[in-house]
Design a protein around this motif. Structure first.
Motif, PDB file in Angstrom:
ATOM      1  N   CYS A  84       8.807  -3.073   5.259  1.00  0.00           N
ATOM      2  CA  CYS A  84       7.647  -2.273   4.823  1.00  0.00           C
ATOM      3  C   CYS A  84       8.108  -1.018   4.087  1.00  0.00           C
ATOM      4  O   CYS A  84       7.531  -0.648   3.057  1.00  0.00           O
ATOM      5  CB  CYS A  84       6.772  -1.897   6.014  1.00  0.00           C
ATOM      6  N   GLN A 123       0.368  -7.377  -1.135  1.00  0.00           N
ATOM      7  CA  GLN A 123       0.076  -8.635  -0.451  1.00  0.00           C
ATOM      8  C   GLN A 123       1.196  -8.975   0.540  1.00  0.00           C
ATOM      9  O   GLN A 123       0.937  -9.396   1.665  1.00  0.00           O
ATOM     10  CB  GLN A 123      -0.091  -9.775  -1.465  1.00  0.00           C
ATOM     11  N   GLU A 126       0.744  -6.847   3.565  1.00  0.00           N
ATOM     12  CA  GLU A 126      -0.337  -7.346   4.422  1.00  0.00           C
ATOM     13  C   GLU A 126       0.115  -8.564   5.220  1.00  0.00           C
ATOM     14  O   GLU A 126      -0.196  -8.678   6.413  1.00  0.00           O
ATOM     15  CB  GLU A 126      -1.565  -7.684   3.576  1.00  0.00           C
ATOM     16  N   ASP A 127       0.833  -9.475   4.569  1.00  0.00           N
ATOM     17  CA  ASP A 127       1.348 -10.661   5.271  1.00  0.00           C
ATOM     18  C   ASP A 127       2.308 -10.259   6.382  1.00  0.00           C
ATOM     19  O   ASP A 127       2.262 -10.810   7.492  1.00  0.00           O
ATOM     20  CB  ASP A 127       2.054 -11.610   4.295  1.00  0.00           C
ATOM     21  N   ASP A 129       2.377  -7.391   7.940  1.00  0.00           N
ATOM     22  CA  ASP A 129       1.588  -6.744   8.984  1.00  0.00           C
ATOM     23  C   ASP A 129       0.888  -7.786   9.857  1.00  0.00           C
ATOM     24  O   ASP A 129       0.888  -7.680  11.095  1.00  0.00           O
ATOM     25  CB  ASP A 129       0.559  -5.798   8.355  1.00  0.00           C
ATOM     26  N   HIS A 130       0.323  -8.807   9.234  1.00  0.00           N
ATOM     27  CA  HIS A 130      -0.350  -9.873   9.982  1.00  0.00           C
ATOM     28  C   HIS A 130       0.647 -10.598  10.891  1.00  0.00           C
ATOM     29  O   HIS A 130       0.356 -10.871  12.055  1.00  0.00           O
ATOM     30  CB  HIS A 130      -1.013 -10.861   9.008  1.00  0.00           C
TER      31      HIS A 130
END
Length: 143
Positions: A84, A123, A126-127, A129-130
């Motif tokens: 990140c 994106q 976000e992936d 983080d998910h």
């Protein structure tokens, strides 16, 4: 009868005399060569050329010793950077690049490309983080 002298061949067509590889000399040989040079009837240029060749041989040996030294091993594994954090840095670099291009009057040419790259980085964040959230939920569920 033919002479027993050693004759070196020269590659045809070059038009240049080819210098043999510089020889390596021991310190005693170097001193002997210096004395012989003083006594010889060589020009200053010829003497300098010989001395430079000897110096290059010494420098070559010194560099070989440096490069033969084993590489220094690191203590433990290198710390991994958080993906990140890397993505945030990459997005910032792309924003700065776009600002630089705007200053040069090239913003329109790069704007679409850079915004697409930033979108891809977001994106990926976000992936990531998910995925981390899912791993955390699984870890909490097993305890």
């Amino acid at each position: 009868m033919a002479s027993q002298e050693r004759v070196e061949t020269v590659t045809k067509g070059t038009g240049f005399w080819r210098c043999p590889k510089p020889a390596t000399y021991t310190p005693g040989t170097c001193e002997l060569l210096r004395v012989m040079l003083k006594e010889s009837k060589l020009t200053d240029f010829q003497q300098r050329h010989i001395m430079d060749t000897m110096k290059r041989g010494k420098e070559k040996r010194r560099l070989q010793n440096i490069f033969k030294a084993p590489p220094v091993r690191q203590e433990g594994p290198a710390p991994e950077l958080d993906r990140c954090e890397e993505l945030v840095k990459e997005i910032q670099e792309r924003k700065e690049f776009l600002a630089d291009m705007e200053a040069l009057g090239q913003r329109r040419q790069y704007r679409g490309i850079i915004l697409t790259e930033i979108s891809q980085k977001l994106q990926e964040m976000e992936d990531l983080d998910h995925k981390r959230s899912e791993e955390l939920r699984k870890a909490l569920a097993t305890t």
